[in-house]
Design an enzyme around this catalytic site. Structure first.
Site, PDB file in Angstrom:
ATOM      1  N   LYS A 183       0.861  -1.181   0.000  1.00 27.67           N
ATOM      2  CA  LYS A 183       0.000   0.000   0.000  1.00 27.67           C
ATOM      3  C   LYS A 183       0.903   1.238   0.000  1.00 27.67           C
ATOM      4  CE  LYS A 183      -1.533   2.843   2.841  1.00 27.67           C
ATOM      5  NZ  LYS A 183      -1.420   4.002   1.948  1.00 27.67           N
ATOM      6  N   GLU A 259      10.114   1.412  10.286  1.00 29.53           N
ATOM      7  CA  GLU A 259      11.072   2.491   9.961  1.00 29.53           C
ATOM      8  C   GLU A 259      10.308   3.783  10.171  1.00 29.53           C
ATOM      9  OE1 GLU A 259      14.199   2.186   9.242  1.00 29.53           O
ATOM     10  OE2 GLU A 259      14.372   0.051   8.876  1.00 29.53           O
ATOM     11  N   CYS A 293      13.500  11.324   6.684  1.00 28.85           N
ATOM     12  CA  CYS A 293      13.581  10.904   8.090  1.00 28.85           C
ATOM     13  C   CYS A 293      14.985  11.123   8.629  1.00 28.85           C
ATOM     14  CB  CYS A 293      13.201   9.436   8.202  1.00 28.85           C
ATOM     15  SG  CYS A 293      14.127   8.399   7.070  1.00 28.85           S
ATOM     16  N   GLU A 390       9.704  16.708  14.311  1.00 24.37           N
ATOM     17  CA  GLU A 390      10.328  16.507  13.005  1.00 24.37           C
ATOM     18  C   GLU A 390       9.883  17.665  12.101  1.00 24.37           C
ATOM     19  OE1 GLU A 390       9.041  12.778  11.371  1.00 24.37           O
ATOM     20  OE2 GLU A 390      10.972  12.412  10.430  1.00 24.37           O
TER      21      GLU A 390
HETATM   22  P1  NAP Z   1       2.514   8.602   7.561  1.00 23.30           P
HETATM   23  O1  NAP Z   1       1.450   9.610   7.615  1.00 23.30           O
HETATM   24  O2  NAP Z   1       2.810   7.801   8.774  1.00 23.30           O
HETATM   25  O3  NAP Z   1       2.129   7.636   6.352  1.00 23.30           O
HETATM   26  C1  NAP Z   1       2.953   6.561   5.967  1.00 23.30           C
HETATM   27  C2  NAP Z   1       2.106   5.501   5.304  1.00 23.30           C
HETATM   28  O4  NAP Z   1       1.173   4.996   6.257  1.00 23.30           O
HETATM   29  C3  NAP Z   1       1.280   6.011   4.132  1.00 23.30           C
HETATM   30  O5  NAP Z   1       1.200   5.004   3.159  1.00 23.30           O
HETATM   31  C4  NAP Z   1      -0.070   6.272   4.769  1.00 23.30           C
HETATM   32  O6  NAP Z   1      -1.145   6.227   3.878  1.00 23.30           O
HETATM   33  C5  NAP Z   1      -0.129   5.102   5.715  1.00 23.30           C
HETATM   34  N1  NAP Z   1      -1.105   5.309   6.792  1.00 23.30           N
HETATM   35  C6  NAP Z   1      -1.488   6.470   7.373  1.00 23.30           C
HETATM   36  N2  NAP Z   1      -2.415   6.221   8.313  1.00 23.30           N
HETATM   37  C7  NAP Z   1      -2.625   4.884   8.318  1.00 23.30           C
HETATM   38  C8  NAP Z   1      -3.469   4.016   9.073  1.00 23.30           C
HETATM   39  N3  NAP Z   1      -4.299   4.464  10.008  1.00 23.30           N
HETATM   40  N4  NAP Z   1      -3.414   2.695   8.803  1.00 23.30           N
HETATM   41  C9  NAP Z   1      -2.599   2.210   7.861  1.00 23.30           C
HETATM   42  N5  NAP Z   1      -1.784   2.973   7.113  1.00 23.30           N
HETATM   43  C10 NAP Z   1      -1.781   4.298   7.359  1.00 23.30           C
HETATM   44  O7  NAP Z   1       3.902   9.231   7.118  1.00 23.30           O
HETATM   45  P2  NAP Z   1       4.215  10.128   5.838  1.00 23.30           P
HETATM   46  O8  NAP Z   1       3.776  11.518   6.122  1.00 23.30           O
HETATM   47  O9  NAP Z   1       3.746   9.461   4.594  1.00 23.30           O
HETATM   48  O10 NAP Z   1       5.817  10.037   5.812  1.00 23.30           O
HETATM   49  C11 NAP Z   1       6.620  10.843   6.589  1.00 23.30           C
HETATM   50  C12 NAP Z   1       7.084  10.080   7.828  1.00 23.30           C
HETATM   51  O11 NAP Z   1       7.766   8.907   7.446  1.00 23.30           O
HETATM   52  C13 NAP Z   1       8.091  10.899   8.617  1.00 23.30           C
HETATM   53  O12 NAP Z   1       7.827  10.750   9.979  1.00 23.30           O
HETATM   54  C14 NAP Z   1       9.423  10.241   8.262  1.00 23.30           C
HETATM   55  O13 NAP Z   1      10.432  10.386   9.218  1.00 23.30           O
HETATM   56  C15 NAP Z   1       9.011   8.807   8.111  1.00 23.30           C
HETATM   57  N6  NAP Z   1       9.986   8.083   7.297  1.00 23.30           N
HETATM   58  C16 NAP Z   1      10.804   7.201   7.931  1.00 23.30           C
HETATM   59  C17 NAP Z   1      11.772   6.525   7.196  1.00 23.30           C
HETATM   60  C18 NAP Z   1      12.698   5.554   7.857  1.00 23.30           C
HETATM   61  O14 NAP Z   1      13.352   4.812   7.146  1.00 23.30           O
HETATM   62  N7  NAP Z   1      12.801   5.535   9.177  1.00 23.30           N
HETATM   63  C19 NAP Z   1      11.876   6.748   5.820  1.00 23.30           C
HETATM   64  C20 NAP Z   1      11.010   7.646   5.211  1.00 23.30           C
HETATM   65  C21 NAP Z   1      10.051   8.316   5.958  1.00 23.30           C
HETATM   66  P3  NAP Z   1      -1.796   7.597   3.313  1.00 23.30           P
HETATM   67  O15 NAP Z   1      -0.821   8.133   2.363  1.00 23.30           O
HETATM   68  O16 NAP Z   1      -3.035   7.193   2.634  1.00 23.30           O
HETATM   69  O17 NAP Z   1      -2.022   8.495   4.485  1.00 23.30           O
END
Ligand code: NAP
Length: 488
Positions: A183, A259, A293, A390
């Site tokens: 997804k 992650e 991140c 962040e």
């Molecule tokens: P996010 O809001 O947590 O979303 C990540 C993924 O989770 C998306 O596919 C999102 O879908 C999905 N999601 C959201 N709510 C969900 C739920 N209730 N149930 C299941 N899936 C759900 O994060 P983001 O804004 O896309 O990405 C930024 C974050 O990712 C930052 O905190 C960054 O640090 C972190 N990140 C970490 C790494 C690492 O390797 N540690 C790498 C890259 C990014 P939708 O798009 O439909 O909301």
């Protein structure tokens, strides 16, 4: 959109990829994909619901036994072919990524190469899955240690690295013999759909990978996480969503890889090579428009160099060109959406309200896109909100410290623990601080740590498990021990 950009968007499948077939959502729903640099609509994509997710799971479940038995060399060769196809189409894929995510084209090209490299790395790891054999201490039995595919996996990826976050999971899952349902983030489904097409072309059997973009993530993920046929969740995204998914994974006691978010400290000591430190800070802060991140979130400069360092950093940040990622000479693209831009502005206002000085930037850019100007803040109080949040944008706060102990204590004063950076020419300090930083990764005199051949991941609330490197495939393998008796 230019003719070329329109062609690149046209040639991507915009339906769901389920069980080796492209199909519309069962509900017939579609959603719009936005270009963050204009706010315009690029295209519509099928919007999956629970019924589609369960069809994808059924396909993964059906394909699992034969896929796990497929020769490791064959799994590796599919990955290798996919790597080559990605690199052949690097330019088109980069344009597609810039259109849906906004990063400058040169960075999108870089991400295609970085993302492809996970496929090449794991094509090589597929044939090196090793077990073990031993004699029990009392000599009465033998231990045979087997490594086996975990089983069908749910993969969830964010929008900031639309290709590499997918290949970093899909590569090891394929190498290990797992089937999967991916997804992608709703903002960036096109790169994931293009990748699915490439893997199918490379010979991936039907059902091994399904891709289900959606605007209702819970509707797609909850039925799968509560269905006993999924055996693992691999998630990249925010800590808040990660926590919720860990709770949901408890029901079926799923293996999980998490992650999550970061809040990287970037330490510059008085004895650092200042030119190298400024170069490193530019990379650590500005890679991916600050939407990484691994982005330097808090820059701690020792008092002897803080002013000079801030001056040089501001000069470099002020010289960056903000604009549409596909235009020539653009260094910094738009943020992903207006909510992200408002959050960045709030954090800057909070720091300034507490006494920080804006050296450059400090506000939104022009145009309909979600632009924010590269910003440097000096004299930032430790208590500012951006010390604990962040930022995910092009804002570099500089905080000043006196002693190494003070810097390390401040660096570790966070629930996050993904990566830390430090610049020093003192070898003892370099190793001491590297040991004392509570992070999964350290950039020592370098501003980028991501490398497919190295173990990527965090400690504390930045996550569980590692992706990439020799250990990356372990996340998709179970260990089975066979005790063999009757040999005495
Ligand atoms: P996010 O809001 O947590 O979303 C990540 C993924 O989770 C998306 O596919 C999102 O879908 C999905 N999601 C959201 N709510 C969900 C739920 N209730 N149930 C299941 N899936 C759900 O994060 P983001 O804004 O896309 O990405 C930024 C974050 O990712 C930052 O905190 C960054 O640090 C972190 N990140 C970490 C790494 C690492 O390797 N540690 C790498 C890259 C990014 P939708 O798009 O439909 O909301």
């Amino acid at each position: 959109m230019s003719d070329r950009e329109a062609r690149v968007v046209d040639q991507v499948e915009k339906r769901l990829f389920v069980g080796g077939e492209w199909r519309d959502a069962a509900s017939g729903a579609v959603f719009e994909v936005e270009d963050p640099s204009t706010g315009g609509v690029l295209c519509t994509v099928a919007d999956a619901g629970g019924e589609d997710a369960l069809a994808a799971l059924e396909a993964a479940h059906r394909a699992q036994p034969s896929w796990a038995r497929t020769a490791p060399r064959e799994r590796g060769e599919i990955l290798r072919r996919a790597y080559e196809l990605l690199m052949e189409r690097q330019e088109d894929l980069a344009v597609l990524m810039t259109l849906e995510m906004g990063k400058p084209l040169a960075e999108a090209r870089g991400e295609i190469a970085y993302g492809a490299e996970f496929l090449r790395w794991f094509s090589e790891e597929a044939v090196r899955i090793e077990g073990g054999f031993a004699t029990s201490p009392d000599g009465k039995s033998r231990f045979l240690i087997m490594r086996q595919a975990v089983g069908p996996c749910m993969l969830i990826t964010p929008w900031n690295f639309p290709m590499a976050m997918g290949t970093r999971k899909i590569g090891p899952a394929i190498a290990a013999g797992c089937t999967m349902v991916l997804k992608p983030a709703h903002q960036t489904p096109l790169s994931a759909l293009a990748l699915a097409g490439i893997l199918a072309e490379a010979g991936l059997p039907e059902g091994v990978l399904s891709v289900v973009p959606t605007t209702d993530p819970g509707a797609v993920t909850e039925p799968l996480l509560s269905d006993g046929r999924i055996r693992k969740l691999s998630f990249t995204g925010s800590t808040a969503v990660g926590r919720r998914l860990l709770e949901q994974s408890a029901g079926q006691v799923l293996r999980t890889s998490m992650e999550l978010g970061g809040n990287a400290p970037f330490l510059v000591f008085d004895d650092a090579d200042l030119d190298a430190a400024v170069d490193g800070a530019m990379l650590a802060k500005m890679r991916n428009i600050g939407e990484a991140c691994t982005a330097a979130n808090r820059i701690y400069a020792q008092s002897g160099i803080a002013e000079e360092f801030s001056r040089r950093l501001s000069e470099r940040m002020g010289a960056l060109r903000l604009g549409r990622g596909l235009d020539d000479g653009v260094d910094v693209g738009p943020l992903i959406d207006d909510k992200a831009r408002q959050k960045v502005q709030h954090l800057v206002d909070d720091a300034v309200g507490r006494g920080a000085t804006v050296l450059v930037g400090g506000g939104p850019g022009e145009g309909p896109g979600h632009f924010y100007r590269p910003t440097v803040l000096a004299n930032v109080p430790f208590a500012s909100e951006l010390s604990t949040t962040e930022i995910f944008g092009p804002v570099a706060p500089v905080l000043t410290f006196e002693t190494e102990e003070e810097a390390v204590t401040a660096a570790n004063d966070t629930e996050f623990g993904l990566v830390g950076y430090l610049y020093t020419r003192d070898l003892n300090r370099a190793l001491r601080v590297s040991e004392n930083l509570e992070t999964g990764m350290v950039g020592l005199n370098q501003g980028v740590v991501s490398n497919p051949a190295a173990p990527f991941g965090g400690v504390k609330q930045s996550g569980l498990g590692r992706e990439g490197g020799r250990v990356g495939i372990e996340e998709f393998l179970e260990t089975k021990y066979v005790g063999i008796g009757g040999l005495v």
